[in-house]
Design a protein around this motif. Sequence first.
Motif, short mmCIF file in Angstrom:
data_model
loop_
_atom_site.label_atom_id
_atom_site.label_comp_id
_atom_site.label_asym_id
_atom_site.label_seq_id
_atom_site.Cartn_x
_atom_site.Cartn_y
_atom_site.Cartn_z
N VAL A 294 0.86 -1.20 0.00
CA VAL A 294 0.00 0.00 0.00
C VAL A 294 0.88 1.24 0.00
CG1 VAL A 294 -1.73 1.33 1.27
CG2 VAL A 294 -1.86 -1.19 1.22
N ILE A 295 0.58 2.18 -0.88
CA ILE A 295 1.21 3.50 -0.84
C ILE A 295 0.18 4.47 -0.25
CG2 ILE A 295 2.10 5.41 -2.20
CD1 ILE A 295 3.26 3.43 -4.15
N PHE A 296 0.50 5.00 0.92
CA PHE A 296 -0.38 5.93 1.62
C PHE A 296 0.08 7.35 1.29
CE2 PHE A 296 -1.37 7.69 6.14
CZ PHE A 296 -2.46 8.40 5.63
N LEU A 297 -0.76 8.08 0.55
CA LEU A 297 -0.43 9.44 0.13
C LEU A 297 -0.95 10.46 1.13
CD1 LEU A 297 0.32 8.21 -2.67
CD2 LEU A 297 -0.66 10.28 -3.68
N VAL A 298 -0.09 11.42 1.46
CA VAL A 298 -0.48 12.57 2.28
C VAL A 298 -0.05 13.84 1.55
CG1 VAL A 298 -0.44 11.36 4.49
CG2 VAL A 298 1.67 12.34 3.58
N ASP A 299 -0.50 14.98 2.02
CA ASP A 299 -0.29 16.26 1.34
C ASP A 299 0.74 17.10 2.10
OD1 ASP A 299 -0.47 18.83 0.24
OD2 ASP A 299 -2.60 18.63 -0.18
N ALA A 300 1.90 17.33 1.47
CA ALA A 300 2.95 18.11 2.14
C ALA A 300 2.50 19.53 2.40
CB ALA A 300 4.22 18.10 1.28
N VAL B 259 3.34 -1.01 3.98
CA VAL B 259 2.88 0.35 3.70
C VAL B 259 4.08 1.26 3.45
CG1 VAL B 259 1.59 2.35 4.54
CG2 VAL B 259 0.83 0.04 5.14
N LEU B 260 4.01 2.05 2.40
CA LEU B 260 4.97 3.13 2.15
C LEU B 260 4.23 4.45 2.31
CD1 LEU B 260 7.14 2.12 -0.95
CD2 LEU B 260 7.85 2.28 1.42
N LEU B 261 4.82 5.38 3.04
CA LEU B 261 4.22 6.69 3.25
C LEU B 261 4.82 7.67 2.23
CD1 LEU B 261 2.44 8.60 4.90
CD2 LEU B 261 4.37 8.91 6.47
N ALA B 262 3.98 8.19 1.33
CA ALA B 262 4.43 9.11 0.29
C ALA B 262 3.87 10.50 0.57
CB ALA B 262 3.96 8.63 -1.08
N VAL B 263 4.77 11.47 0.71
CA VAL B 263 4.38 12.86 0.98
C VAL B 263 4.35 13.59 -0.36
CG1 VAL B 263 4.90 14.95 2.28
CG2 VAL B 263 5.48 12.70 3.24
N ASN B 264 3.16 13.79 -0.88
CA ASN B 264 2.99 14.37 -2.22
C ASN B 264 3.01 15.90 -2.17
OD1 ASN B 264 2.58 14.29 -4.99
ND2 ASN B 264 0.35 14.32 -4.79
N LYS B 265 3.17 16.50 -3.34
CA LYS B 265 3.20 17.95 -3.52
C LYS B 265 4.40 18.57 -2.81
CE LYS B 265 -1.88 17.88 -3.65
NZ LYS B 265 -3.14 18.48 -3.15
N ALA B 266 5.51 17.82 -2.79
CA ALA B 266 6.70 18.29 -2.08
C ALA B 266 7.65 19.05 -2.99
CB ALA B 266 7.42 17.10 -1.45
N GLU B 267 7.26 19.30 -4.24
CA GLU B 267 8.15 20.02 -5.15
C GLU B 267 8.44 21.42 -4.61
OE1 GLU B 267 3.92 20.61 -6.70
OE2 GLU B 267 5.13 18.97 -5.86
N PRO C 217 9.02 8.84 5.73
CA PRO C 217 8.21 9.43 4.67
C PRO C 217 9.04 9.65 3.40
CG PRO C 217 8.02 10.67 6.73
CD PRO C 217 9.19 9.75 6.86
N HIS C 218 8.40 9.48 2.24
CA HIS C 218 9.06 9.64 0.94
C HIS C 218 8.50 10.87 0.24
CE1 HIS C 218 9.64 5.43 1.94
NE2 HIS C 218 10.64 5.40 1.07
N PRO C 219 9.26 11.96 0.12
CA PRO C 219 8.75 13.15 -0.57
C PRO C 219 8.68 12.90 -2.08
CG PRO C 219 11.05 13.47 0.02
CD PRO C 219 10.64 12.15 0.62
N ILE C 220 7.53 13.22 -2.69
CA ILE C 220 7.37 13.05 -4.13
C ILE C 220 6.56 14.21 -4.69
CG2 ILE C 220 7.37 10.52 -3.92
CD1 ILE C 220 4.33 10.68 -4.61
N SER C 221 6.54 14.29 -6.00
CA SER C 221 5.61 15.17 -6.70
C SER C 221 4.96 14.36 -7.81
CB SER C 221 6.33 16.39 -7.30
OG SER C 221 5.44 17.12 -8.14
N ALA C 222 3.72 13.96 -7.60
CA ALA C 222 3.03 13.15 -8.60
C ALA C 222 2.85 13.92 -9.90
CB ALA C 222 1.67 12.69 -8.06
N SER C 223 2.62 15.22 -9.80
CA SER C 223 2.38 16.02 -11.01
C SER C 223 3.65 16.24 -11.81
CB SER C 223 1.75 17.37 -10.65
OG SER C 223 2.60 18.09 -9.77
N HIS C 224 4.81 16.36 -11.14
CA HIS C 224 6.08 16.59 -11.82
C HIS C 224 6.89 15.31 -12.00
CE1 HIS C 224 5.05 20.63 -10.38
NE2 HIS C 224 5.83 21.09 -11.36
N GLY C 225 6.55 14.27 -11.27
CA GLY C 225 7.27 13.01 -11.38
C GLY C 225 8.44 12.87 -10.44
#
Length: 469
Positions: free
Chosen positions: A88-94, A116-124, A143-151
Amino acid sequence: MVFKPVVALVGRANVGKSTLFNRITRSRAALVADFSGLTRDRHYGEGRVGDRPFLAVDTGGFEPVAKEGILLEMARQTQQAIAESDVVIFLVDARAGVNAHDHEIARLLRKTGQRVLLAVNKAEGMRYGSATAEFHELGLGEPHPISASHGDGVVDLIEEALSYLDQEGADTSDGELAHDAAADAQAEDADDGAAEESVVHRIKLAIVGRPNVGKSTLINTLLGEERVIAFDMPGTTRDAIEIDFERGGVPYTLIDTAGLRRRGKVFEAVEKFSVIKTLQAIEACNVVLLMLDAQTEISDQDAHIAGFVLETGRALVVAINKWDGLDGERRDRVLRDFERKMRFLSFAKMHTVSALNGQGVNALIKSVNAAHAAAFAKLSTPRLTRELHAAVEQQQPPRKGIFRPKMRYAHQGGQNPPLIVIHGNALDAIPDSYRRYLETRFRTAFKLDGTPLRIEFKSSHNPYLQGAQ
């Protein structure tokens, strides 16, 4: 049977789950399972990182404590996705930070025992520490910082998710993986003719359909014993069930589908129909047996399952079960309904059966054998070309402008499903109606009943075509 790992995307509303889904599947339409009543904000798609394929599940906004209405239905969908996933990838909002819903979801995920992997989205554009610091309090690891919109960080995230499965597999290497390695070595040994023959000729048959159509009952009838649970309640089947048996000298592996993959990780509230389970079984088998219930209307679910079988190119046989319980008028109505709603399955043999008393089962298995043979048929180039020329002589393709497509020869490009490649000039102008005409000719000539047939046109360059246009 090797299934693609399942990665579920979970989180509260508006954290970017669908954006991440779109990025890792590269297409919102990939394997979308639009099953009636099952897919409100829940989608399935194929993803790939390097040479590692996987199935992704996109879910709606998750509120675990929802008590009624649409939020409750969405929570059930998410619980289903969690239960049938491998990780499971659990997305949260940075940008929004941690809130009460995040804590509720984290608490539920910890109880499931899932990876479970914790992904902190919108971290760009944010510093690493400031983007992830407060999310440690969720108690789900780093936590893993990511940007789904930018990749940003997405590939690393998916690679780590899949690496969990590699580690899990390594833990069992002394058991089933060692067995698999030995089996692979045995299959590759040229001196072991018996093992090689069993690999070549064993028919992997997936029995699919809506809950309570009689799949497990049919398997018990084929085996002559109560091998799998058959009970008059939708969703009795919980695990992936594969059963080897032999009938008439032909070896089969039966794959019963319907339920969730793991016992002990199923929530009471979840649906009893697992879309993931059915999609995986269809992809892994040689022949699909689609069961319909003669005592209920053919539904959108039935049509969507059949459509996915067609898309994957699997051989198909249709069984309309519980036929013995109908009178003549009702039987006529069911057949008319099938012809109207399943006309795109004209290539498949349809049988009326009673799984309970064995009526029609022998004929059903004969069609399974024929469909398997058709799917793996070897089509010689000379005969294909002769049939192509005969078809053109009887009915030429329509002109496009002053040019008429010219088909020179045909050869087989693949099996399961059979692929026929036709070479010539200006073949991109051939309409779908003429493609269907050729498909009918080839299907009849080579007795390719029970399998989809694909035709691919390859045009040679015509130096005069561009100048004339």
